[in-house]
Design an enzyme around this catalytic site. Sequence first.
Site, mmCIF file in Angstrom:
data_model
loop_
_atom_site.group_PDB
_atom_site.id
_atom_site.type_symbol
_atom_site.label_atom_id
_atom_site.label_comp_id
_atom_site.label_asym_id
_atom_site.label_seq_id
_atom_site.Cartn_x
_atom_site.Cartn_y
_atom_site.Cartn_z
ATOM 1 N N GLU A 53 0.823 9.764 6.345
ATOM 2 C CA GLU A 53 1.540 8.522 6.077
ATOM 3 C C GLU A 53 1.022 7.984 4.744
ATOM 4 O O GLU A 53 -0.182 7.788 4.592
ATOM 5 C CB GLU A 53 1.250 7.478 7.153
ATOM 6 C CG GLU A 53 1.531 7.894 8.570
ATOM 7 C CD GLU A 53 0.958 6.891 9.561
ATOM 8 O OE1 GLU A 53 0.469 5.815 9.138
ATOM 9 O OE2 GLU A 53 1.008 7.175 10.761
ATOM 10 N N ASP A 64 -3.158 -4.698 8.787
ATOM 11 C CA ASP A 64 -4.275 -3.918 8.254
ATOM 12 C C ASP A 64 -5.559 -4.731 8.162
ATOM 13 O O ASP A 64 -5.560 -5.892 7.763
ATOM 14 C CB ASP A 64 -3.915 -3.360 6.876
ATOM 15 C CG ASP A 64 -2.769 -2.369 6.952
ATOM 16 O OD1 ASP A 64 -2.857 -1.468 7.794
ATOM 17 O OD2 ASP A 64 -1.798 -2.510 6.201
#
EC number: 4.2.1.20
Length: 271
Positions: A53, A64
């Site tokens: 990815e 994140d």
Amino acid sequence: MSGNIRLLSDTLAAARAEGRSALIAYLPAGFPTVDGGIAAVKAVLDGGADVVEVGLPHSDPVLDGPVIQTADDIALRGGVKIADVLRTVREAHAATGKPVLVMTYWNPIDRYGVERFTAELAEAGGAGCILPDLPVQEAGLWREHAEKHGLATVFVVAPSSRDERLAQITAAGSGFVYAASLMGVTGTRETVGTQAQDLVRRTRATTDLPVCVGLGVSDAGQAAEVAAFADGVIVGSAFVKRMLDAPDEAAALDAVRALAGELAEGVRGNV
């Protein structure tokens, strides 16, 4: 099924046929530089990752944790653009022949143009897109263009997702389902926990798509733990941390290649 998504599906099926999970690595584009990021993606694929990815760096990456946020900041300060993300996909796929997806928040694609982005991602050899913040009920335009260009649409499910919601999400997705193993943001953890196993079980009850687990895996032992119940093991922060901790770019490439090798042994149960 057209070539881009078929390569992803075939890769996951081949891992299953070998009696193992697939290893899916994540790295942001443009980190530490565009060229350095391309080299890093190639290194993890050469080291043993089955799929990569490529992250599209975002100024407010809500999913994140601090490690990936640090890498995103470096990439954004370096001026990374969507064209650089697509170039990363193109060069990594061309060099390795392995499936490369883009992981991105919705806003950059919306601004860029859905038709333009899907067409260019397909042309670059991309296998599809992971869209962690795009609600399924608002995904019609994206799915229309992704299907037109043979791209997988990977949605994220979480432990908080109710069974009815899981069924809606998996019915709309393609390629695989990204199961976020823990509530919260990405990052390495000491243990992956039982939430992930329960989420995989509940998700599999709604779909035949492979279910791949991310958020928390950082070493071969954890990879083996997750591989025992998931179709794929997704690792991101651990790769980024190896690069951040390396004294120079050559050492960073060696570090992520070595980690990919260790994790590849882990998903095969060779720990």
